[in-house]
Design a protein around this motif. Structure first.
Motif, PDB file in Angstrom:
ATOM      1  N   GLY A  88       0.792  -1.222   0.000  1.00 13.07           N
ATOM      2  CA  GLY A  88       0.000   0.000   0.000  1.00 13.07           C
ATOM      3  C   GLY A  88       0.821   1.267   0.000  1.00 13.07           C
ATOM      4  O   GLY A  88       0.279   2.349   0.252  1.00 13.07           O
ATOM      5  N   LEU A  89       2.117   1.177  -0.297  1.00 10.30           N
ATOM      6  CA  LEU A  89       2.967   2.364  -0.326  1.00 10.30           C
ATOM      7  C   LEU A  89       2.634   3.234  -1.535  1.00 10.30           C
ATOM      8  O   LEU A  89       2.271   2.706  -2.604  1.00 10.30           O
ATOM      9  CB  LEU A  89       4.444   1.963  -0.388  1.00 10.30           C
ATOM     10  N   PRO A  90       2.739   4.539  -1.412  1.00  4.06           N
ATOM     11  CA  PRO A  90       2.579   5.383  -2.607  1.00  4.06           C
ATOM     12  C   PRO A  90       3.709   5.121  -3.593  1.00  4.06           C
ATOM     13  O   PRO A  90       4.832   4.816  -3.209  1.00  4.06           O
ATOM     14  CB  PRO A  90       2.632   6.805  -2.024  1.00  4.06           C
ATOM     15  N   THR A 126      -0.634   2.748   9.618  1.00  5.28           N
ATOM     16  CA  THR A 126      -0.261   4.156   9.574  1.00  5.28           C
ATOM     17  C   THR A 126      -0.351   4.685   8.144  1.00  5.28           C
ATOM     18  O   THR A 126      -0.499   3.929   7.186  1.00  5.28           O
ATOM     19  CB  THR A 126       1.159   4.352  10.123  1.00  5.28           C
ATOM     20  N   GLU A 127      -0.257   6.003   8.020  1.00  2.00           N
ATOM     21  CA  GLU A 127      -0.377   6.644   6.719  1.00  2.00           C
ATOM     22  C   GLU A 127       0.973   7.140   6.243  1.00  2.00           C
ATOM     23  O   GLU A 127       1.762   7.672   7.031  1.00  2.00           O
ATOM     24  CB  GLU A 127      -1.368   7.809   6.773  1.00  2.00           C
ATOM     25  N   VAL A 157       6.130  -3.959  13.139  1.00  2.00           N
ATOM     26  CA  VAL A 157       4.786  -4.353  12.708  1.00  2.00           C
ATOM     27  C   VAL A 157       3.734  -3.710  13.598  1.00  2.00           C
ATOM     28  O   VAL A 157       2.722  -3.173  13.130  1.00  2.00           O
ATOM     29  CB  VAL A 157       4.654  -5.897  12.728  1.00  2.00           C
ATOM     30  N   LEU A 158       3.966  -3.749  14.907  1.00  5.53           N
ATOM     31  CA  LEU A 158       3.004  -3.177  15.851  1.00  5.53           C
ATOM     32  C   LEU A 158       2.855  -1.674  15.654  1.00  5.53           C
ATOM     33  O   LEU A 158       1.762  -1.121  15.758  1.00  5.53           O
ATOM     34  CB  LEU A 158       3.440  -3.475  17.290  1.00  5.53           C
ATOM     35  N   ILE A 208      11.420   6.145   7.780  1.00  2.00           N
ATOM     36  CA  ILE A 208      10.218   5.777   8.525  1.00  2.00           C
ATOM     37  C   ILE A 208      10.497   4.612   9.458  1.00  2.00           C
ATOM     38  O   ILE A 208      10.035   4.577  10.602  1.00  2.00           O
ATOM     39  CB  ILE A 208       9.078   5.424   7.543  1.00  2.00           C
ATOM     40  N   CYS A 209      11.297   3.633   8.989  1.00  2.00           N
ATOM     41  CA  CYS A 209      11.498   2.398   9.756  1.00  2.00           C
ATOM     42  C   CYS A 209      12.678   2.451  10.715  1.00  2.00           C
ATOM     43  O   CYS A 209      12.792   1.593  11.590  1.00  2.00           O
ATOM     44  CB  CYS A 209      11.698   1.213   8.801  1.00  2.00           C
TER      45      CYS A 209
END
Length: 940
Positions: free
Chosen positions: A784-786, A841-842, A835-836, A797-798
């Protein structure tokens, strides 16, 4: 004189005027500076107000986010930093309080909080609040710096009643907790001795005064106390022990006692053993997990509980999110120390740090029961475990089993009914409802397909409660959940009836088993016949024999049909293989014949034509340029060599080449010489655009930074067009590793693939990429990544959730993104934490899904030699990702499909044109008649 005096006066007036003007200018300049400073201050105030507004908006956003998800660790940290920056002390205190209720705080967060509270509560009555905060701080982790700060703060209250004894008590707790710390424990020991030296100075009599008996007694006691501290410290291995020993020698009037020297030497020997592990920790980079693990293994062999506990605490202070480390520590405490407060405190910290790990919660529940905790406490812990957010459905089954086992051990089954029994039964019912509603909705699976919980409940009802009716109801429910086809489930039920039921229900269970079992029917048939031999009548025996024979005959018929279909399938595969081999041989012979004829005719025609043109050009050139015949010949030779390449006439040699582009022409003459190739120094380039202009020059530009290039070989078709792949050979094998780093580098809008150059005919098992089909617990899969998301953005992000080893964005061959990615972390716990925190998230307006990487199995058609279940009658066929629709019928005969699919041959990476099996030796294709097409359609 008068004239000179007048001149002097005039000069003085001019100077006074200049001074006055200077003063006016200076005053004006000061006013301008004040105005400028005022403007600057107003600008600064405006900027400050803007920053304050932005910070306040960010604070409100973080508070709203925490109201939605209170377990967002990073959000808590960011909020505390902003509130501290803004000086919001009351809000800061509340934010720290909320975070400390959910998570153990790190040493840095605790020290900042403690120092702020110490500054806020300088009045005497408020010292107790700071003491309470220190007590909470030392419970999270064993940190020498916090204990040192605690002891030093307590010294400030030594003037109050009982203050000195309180300071000593805190120092004693500190040296007990961290005194064995090899690198930082020395600070606490020295601070303790300094405090006692200050007390010594207060009890020493003034010079020249003879102390009284009481004063001498106090003096001797204080001296003995300091000597005891020296001896205790020297018995502990620590850094710079030699300096402490020397200080003790200077302080003691009669030197260091023999007993203290003996203890000191033993500590030195132990320090030598620990030195290698401590040095490894000093040079290692965080989190130093491997180094700590080696240190722990060493201490476990030595067997000193205090030292083992301390090294575990040191390791967990830097690796608090590693579940395996917590599990190992809690297991050691459960089995070796067994001190209630210490064990339960450790279990509580473990689940607070790693709440997603079911095993830690299970160990906590067992530890509470083992140490006699109240039932309400165990219940509260279990409820927290259900809300912890496990990552697998089976985890919920195990935690329910642990809690139900605890409840069963509380029940006194000698009583027909009790509160504990009712609670056990209601908990069993609740567990089944929970697995059905919560777990299945979240994971899409039950997590308990074999109904283990229901089986345990049925056994408890049968064994302890003597309630076979309830046990049978439970087993009926188990069988209706898809377990009736398994022989082992029926035998479990039969054994239960055999132990606690009666023969009637045993016979009934076995008859149903023979009727329903599909995996091992022979086994249940044998059990039924054995039962009737022991307990049945002749009539029962006849019924059992008839039923088992009917079942086995039906099963044998099904197996025979399956075996026949498999044999037919195997025979068809053999025939297809023979046809493919024959087609390959015919095509090879045909191509060899045609190639020889065409190449010979073409070469002869080219040589004849070239010879005629060559003679004509030389004659014309000699007539026009009589004095420059040699030069003309060289130019013609260079031109023709560049045009014809390997098709130049026999004996023809090209002129020496100078430029890189011309040099490559000479290199092409060496492509077909195997002795000049070196696969170890070469790489294979693919996925380039077919429209790439001058591919050889382009590849040279791309790879010349990797090292000296020996030759470049782009592959062209018969028509001279570039095929999108080629080879680059370097002078040295070291250049290959540098070239492989350019894999997936974008070249004219497409990712270029760079792989090792391996001859697969000699290395058939070599694969550049091996498709993983096992679950990868240290890697997460993001969907679902842009499409605009880059590798750097995803890594940013990670990175807050752990140490990232690799980030891979999934793309099409054209380089366009698919919106999918894989992120590999250093360990499983970091991946679980990601994962949690990231799931749902967006990212740039897209809601992403995050899960542990679990690649699907590759779909392959079953081979006839493979062992398959007898119910799997026909081989599976796969048509795309979603299968083949019912209306998508293929109108092409299967025989043609097989020829086109299996008859193709790949030469030098290019699929050759398939040759029909009906082609004759001359290359002419026979027209197919209706009878031929009928044979193809009927050939199944």
């Amino acid at each position: 004189m008068a004239a000179s005096r007048s001149a002097e006066q005039t000069h003085l007036r001019d100077m006074e005027g200049e001074d006055a003007g200077t003063d006016e200018r200076e005053m004006q300049s000061d006013e301008e500076e004040e105005e400028a400073m005022g403007d600057a201050n107003s600008d600064d105030e405006a900027d400050t107000s803007e920053d304050e507004k932005e910070n306040e908006a960010e604070i409100q956003r973080l508070e709203e986010q925490l109201s939605i998800n209170a377990f967002d660790y990073n959000c808590h940290v960011d909020l505390i930093k902003l509130l501290k920056q803004e000086g919001e002390l009351l809000r800061l205190r509340k934010a720290r309080q909320k975070m400390s209720e959910l998570f153990p705080l790190t040493e840095e967060i605790w020290l900042d909080w403690l120092k702020d509270e110490i500054r806020l509560t300088e009045e005497e009555p408020n010292r107790e609040k700071v003491y309470e905060l220190f007590e909470r701080a030392v419970q999270d982790y064993i940190c020498p710096d916090i204990w040192l700060e605690y002891a030093q703060y307590s010294i400030g209250g030594m003037g109050s009643p009982g203050g000195i004894e309180k300071v000593r008590a805190i120092f004693e707790r500190a040296v007990t907790a961290v005194g064995l710390h090899v690198t930082k424990g020395q600070m606490v020991w020295e601070a303790y001795r300094e405090f006692e030296n200050v007390i010594l100075s207060t009890v020493q009599p003034p010079a020249g005064k003879i102390p009284s008996h009481e004063e001498q007694k106090l003096l001797n006691a204080q001296l003995e106390r300091i000597q005891t501290l020296f001896r205790r410290q020297l018995a502990v291995p620590s850094i710079d022990m030699e300096a402490t020993f020397a200080e003790y020698g200077e302080w003691a009037e009669n030197g260091v006692p023999d007993s203290a020297q003996h203890q000191y030497k033993k500590a030195l020997q132990l320090m030598e053993k620990c030195k290698a592990y401590e040095e490894a920790l000093l040079v290692a980079e965080p989190p130093k997990l491997a180094e700590y693990q080696s240190y722990i293994d060493y201490e476990l062999k030595e067997g000193d509980p205090a030292r083992i506990q301390l090294i575990f605490e040191r390791a967990l202070a830097e690796n608090c999110l590693v579940p395996d480390m917590w599990a190992k520590y809690t297991k050691y405490l459960d089995r070796q120390l067994r001190i209630k407060d210490l064990v339960l405190s450790c279990h509580e910290r473990a689940v607070r740090n790693c709440p997603w790990t079911m095993g830690l919660w299970k160990g906590y529940i067992l530890a509470l029961e083992r140490h006699g905790a109240e039932h309400q406490t165990v219940l509260d812990v279990f409820e927290k475990a259900l809300n912890a957010g496990f990552i697998q459905a089976t985890d919920y089954v195990e935690i329910w089993q642990a809690y139900l086992d605890y409840l069963r051990r509380r029940v006194d089954f000698s009583k027909e009914s009790s509160k504990e029994l009712e609670e056990l039964r209601s908990s069993f019912s609740r567990s089944l409802e929970y697995m059905k509603q919560d777990v299945e909705e979240r994971f899409g699976e039950s997590g308990d397909p074999s109904c283990i919980i229901m089986q345990i409940w049925a056994r408890i009802e049968a064994l302890h409660c003597k309630n076979m009716q309830k046990a049978r109801e439970l087993w009926d429910s188990i069988m209706t959940k898809g377990n009736a086809k398994y022989a082992n489930m029926w035998l479990e039920y039969y054994n239960l009836e055999r132990s606690y039921g009666d023969a009637v229900h045993c016979r009934k269970a076995l008859h149903r088993a023979v009727q329903c079992t599909s995996d091992y029917p022979e086994h249940v048939c044998e059990v039924l016949l054995t039962f009737e031999r022991v307990e049945g009548s002749l009539e029962d025996w006849d019924v059992a024999v008839q039923k088992t024979e009917t079942k086995l005959n039906r099963i044998n018929e099904q197996r025979a049909k399956v075996a026949e279909k498999e044999a037919n399938f195997a025979r068809q595969e053999e025939e297809r293989a023979e046809q493919r081999q024959k087609a390959k041989a015919d095509k090879k012979a045909y191509k060899k014949t045609q190639k020889g004829v065409r190449v010979g005719e073409k070469r002869k025609a080219e040589q004849d034509s070239f010879a005629d043109e060559w003679n004509d050009d030389l004659e014309q050139g000699s007539k026009r340029h009589k004095g420059n015949g040699d030069q003309m010949t060289e130019e013609l030779m260079e031109t023709e060599t560049g045009l014809f390449g390997k098709n130049a006439p026999p004996g023809y040699k090209s002129a020496p080449q100078s430029s890189k582009t011309d040099g490559s022409v000479a290199q092409r003459e060496n492509y077909d010489k195997p002795e000049l190739r070196n696969d170890n120094c070469s790489v294979f380039i693919s996925n380039l655009a077919y429209t790439l202009e001058e591919p050889e020059t382009k590849l040279r530009t791309l790879f010349e930074t990797c090292g000296p290039i020996k030759q470049i070989r782009p592959i062209f078709s018969n028509k001279g067009t570039f095929k999108g792949y080629g080879y680059v050979q370097f002078d040295s094998q070291l250049s290959v590793s540098e070239a492989l780093k350019l894999d997936r580098k974008e070249v004219e809008g497409r990712p270029m693939f760079v792989s090792p150059c391996v001859d697969k005919s000699k290395n058939p098992d070599f694969k550049v990429f091996k498709y993983n089909t096992m679950i990868e617990k240290h890697k997460i899969f993001i969907s679902g990544l842009p499409f605009s998301c880059t590798k750097e953005q995803l890594e940013k992000i990670c990175t807050s959730h752990g140490n990232i080893k690799e980030v891979r964005l999934v793309t099409y061959r054209s380089g366009k993104p698919k919106g999918l990615a894989y992120v590999e972390f250093a360990n499983e716990s970091q991946a679980s934490q990601a994962v949690l925190k990231l799931d749902g998230t967006e990212v740039e307006g897209n809601t992403i899904s995050v899960a542990i990487s679990n690649p699907p199995r590759r779909n392959t058609i079953d081979k006839p030699s493979s062992s398959r279940h007898f119910e799997d009658i026909a081989p599976r066929q796969f048509h795309g990702a979603r299968g083949k629709g019912r209306t998508q019928l293929s109108l092409l005969p299967r025989s043609l499909n097989r020829q086109s699919g299996s008859g193709s041959k790949v030469e030098n990476g290019t699929p050759a044109q398939s040759v029909s099996a009906t082609s004759n030796a001359t290359g002419d294709t026979k027209p197919l008649s209706n009878a031929d097409f009928a044979k193809m359609l009927l050939n199944k």
